[in-house]
Enzyme design. Structure first.
Site, PDB file in Angstrom:
ATOM      1  N   ASP A 127      -5.504 -16.208  -9.986  1.00 19.93           N
ATOM      2  CA  ASP A 127      -5.787 -16.982 -11.119  1.00 19.93           C
ATOM      3  C   ASP A 127      -6.238 -16.144 -12.299  1.00 19.93           C
ATOM      4  OD1 ASP A 127      -6.641 -18.617 -13.240  1.00 19.93           O
ATOM      5  OD2 ASP A 127      -7.234 -20.330 -11.926  1.00 19.93           O
TER       6      ASP A 127
ATOM      7  N   ARG B 135      13.340 -33.191 -17.534  1.00 22.26           N
ATOM      8  CA  ARG B 135      12.299 -32.841 -16.656  1.00 22.26           C
ATOM      9  C   ARG B 135      12.770 -31.545 -15.842  1.00 22.26           C
ATOM     10  NH1 ARG B 135      12.900 -34.857 -12.039  1.00 22.26           N
ATOM     11  NH2 ARG B 135      12.912 -37.215 -12.821  1.00 22.26           N
TER      12      ARG B 135
ATOM     13  N   LYS C 116      -6.055 -21.862 -22.007  1.00 24.60           N
ATOM     14  CA  LYS C 116      -7.337 -20.830 -22.220  1.00 24.60           C
ATOM     15  C   LYS C 116      -6.927 -19.665 -23.327  1.00 24.60           C
ATOM     16  CE  LYS C 116      -9.636 -23.874 -19.846  1.00 24.60           C
ATOM     17  NZ  LYS C 116      -8.988 -24.319 -18.776  1.00 24.60           N
TER      18      LYS C 116
HETATM   19  O1  P1T Z   1      -7.590 -27.498 -17.185  1.00 23.40           O
HETATM   20  P1  P1T Z   1      -6.218 -27.031 -16.563  1.00 23.40           P
HETATM   21  O2  P1T Z   1      -5.403 -26.266 -17.792  1.00 23.40           O
HETATM   22  O3  P1T Z   1      -5.627 -27.940 -15.640  1.00 23.40           O
HETATM   23  O4  P1T Z   1      -6.775 -25.690 -16.081  1.00 23.40           O
HETATM   24  C1  P1T Z   1      -7.616 -25.808 -14.899  1.00 23.40           C
HETATM   25  C2  P1T Z   1      -8.425 -24.216 -14.530  1.00 23.40           C
HETATM   26  C3  P1T Z   1      -7.569 -23.329 -13.567  1.00 23.40           C
HETATM   27  N1  P1T Z   1      -8.230 -22.120 -13.499  1.00 23.40           N
HETATM   28  C4  P1T Z   1      -9.357 -21.711 -13.999  1.00 23.40           C
HETATM   29  C5  P1T Z   1      -9.969 -20.374 -13.842  1.00 23.40           C
HETATM   30  C6  P1T Z   1      -9.878 -22.489 -15.079  1.00 23.40           C
HETATM   31  O5  P1T Z   1     -11.082 -22.172 -15.505  1.00 23.40           O
HETATM   32  C7  P1T Z   1      -9.398 -24.055 -15.232  1.00 23.40           C
HETATM   33  C8  P1T Z   1      -9.891 -25.063 -16.140  1.00 23.40           C
HETATM   34  N2  P1T Z   1     -11.358 -24.678 -16.438  1.00 23.40           N
HETATM   35  C9  P1T Z   1     -12.274 -25.256 -17.372  1.00 23.40           C
HETATM   36  C10 P1T Z   1     -11.594 -26.516 -18.068  1.00 23.40           C
HETATM   37  C11 P1T Z   1     -13.628 -24.772 -17.620  1.00 23.40           C
HETATM   38  O6  P1T Z   1     -14.042 -24.962 -18.737  1.00 23.40           O
HETATM   39  O7  P1T Z   1     -13.900 -24.003 -16.777  1.00 23.40           O
END
Ligand code: P1T
Length: 387
Positions: A179, A55, A204
């Protein structure tokens, strides 16, 4: 290896080489997957360097972090189990009584975490349209410690001025977190514009192959990286070694993928803007976008994310349920094209009044344009829209 070893190299070279070196025992060119929870210690209290427990430290994870720090022009980066865990760590630096000004149109899960989890712990949140610098300024209070934005926003594609908001935050004694999930570091590097944290859902574009959930924060200041590492060690949202390996592998083609996402995104946006069945296209690369000039100044490309308003939920369903190549699914940024209805899917947790007030209507359709052949994608949309 720090990013400084690669400062002079171009983005694509850094994507492939930064943070990785041949493995010392065999010379393996690929970073091994250190799939281990613990490390044998030669004597009590004398671990191998800083490797005492999985961890706390993992070499595959560290390679990914050094690589992302180099791509975001940061001094360091800290990887998490998901994008939300990464954003949570940035906010968990704060304490009860502190205040955050945040973009109102973040990913629905981010808003849900702020309003239904972190607010209960005594952190205050004000939600504003952060593309309006004066609205952000008006929301800042003496106890404001953080301004959190998304640019482009999900799914309205609003653009915020990172440099102006960094100056505003610093004047107020606060930090700015951005972000950067929708843009990717290939198209936008907020730390270079003055931000303190840049956060990704690496699920993403960064990973890019729709096979990992992950998050990462890059920072310009190593003290902030240490604080985030401490928070991660103390709260536990670590990514697994295999996921770090896959993400690092995905990043090796980030620059090539993004060029194609940018080209296909622009082509699809232009096609949709000219189509009579589409009321409005939201894409920062189009001159019709309200912050097009700012986007041109701040970004090197406009990504594959395109939102369109088709007027009603019935028309949104008809478009999203009948495409051949655009799969109806949440998420974005993978090589394959996806299509969704944010009001009923990714942003269903945002209260309806708040969605309507922002223009996030049930007729809004979001496309994550992949890197398939442009002609096939446009033909697919034309066939459905012409019906
Ligand atoms: O799903 P995760 O890896 O926890 O990320 C969250 C997140 C954070 N910031 C942005 C701009 C995001 O688009 C997302 C996750 N978004 C999707 C799952 C979606 O379909 O928009």
């Amino acid at each position: 290896m720090s990013r400084h070893d690669h400062d002079a190299a171009g983005f694509g070279t850094r994507a492939i080489h930064a943070g990785v070196a041949p493995e010392p025992v065999t010379g393996a060119i690929m970073t091994p997957i250190f799939q281990t929870s613990t490390y044998v210690q030669p004597a009590v209290g004398h671990p191998h360097g800083h490797y005492d427990y999985g961890r706390t430290a993992n070499p595959t994870r560290e390679a990914l972090e050094a690589n992302m720090a180099a791509l975001e022009s940061g001094a360091g980066a800290v990887a998490f189990a998901s994008g939300l865990a990464a954003i949570e760590a940035i906010v968990k630096r704060l304490s009860a009584g502190d205040h955050v000004v945040t973009e109102e149109n973040t990913y629905g899960g981010t808003t849900r975490m702020f309003s239904r989890v972190l607010a209960r712990l005594g952190i205050g949140f004000s939600y504003v349209d952060a593309s309006d610098v004066e609205a952000v300024r008006a929301a800042v209070r003496p106890e404001t410690q953080l301004i959190h934005i998304e640019t482009p926003t999900n799914p309205l594609m609003r653009i915020s001025d990172v440099g102006a908001l960094a100056a505003l935050a610093h004047d107020a004694g606060a930090l700015l977190s951005v972000d950067n999930t929708f843009a990717s570091p290939y198209n936008q590097r907020p730390l270079e514009l003055g931000a303190d944290f840049v956060v990704h859902s690496s699920t993403k574009y960064v990973n890019g192959h729709s096979d990992v959930i992950g998050g990462i924060v890059a920072v310009g200041d190593l003290e902030l990286a240490e604080e985030l590492s401490f928070l991660r060690k103390s709260t536990g949202a670590v990514p697994g070694p295999m996921d770090c390996f896959l993400t690092l592998r995905g990043i090796k083609t980030l620059h090539v993928r993004m060029r194609q996402h940018n080209a296909n995104g622009m082509a699809v946006a232009r096609f949709l803007e000219a189509h009579p069945a589409v009321d409005r296209v939201l894409y920062p690369g189009l001159p019709s976008h309200p912050q097009h000039e700012l986007a041109c100044r701040q970004m090197d490309g406009f990504t594959g994310m395109v939102s369109v308003d088709v007027g009603t939920i019935e028309r949104a369903r008809a478009l999203t349920e009948h495409c051949r190549w655009f799969a109806l699914a949440e998420s974005l940024g993978g090589v394959e094209s996806l299509i969704s209805v944010p009001a009923l899917m990714t942003h269903a947790s945002v209260p309806e009044e708040r969605r309507e007030a922002m223009g996030l209507t049930p007729g809004l359709v979001r496309l994550s344009v992949g890197i398939e052949d442009e002609a096939d994608l446009i033909e697919d949309l034309a066939r459905v829209l012409d019906r």
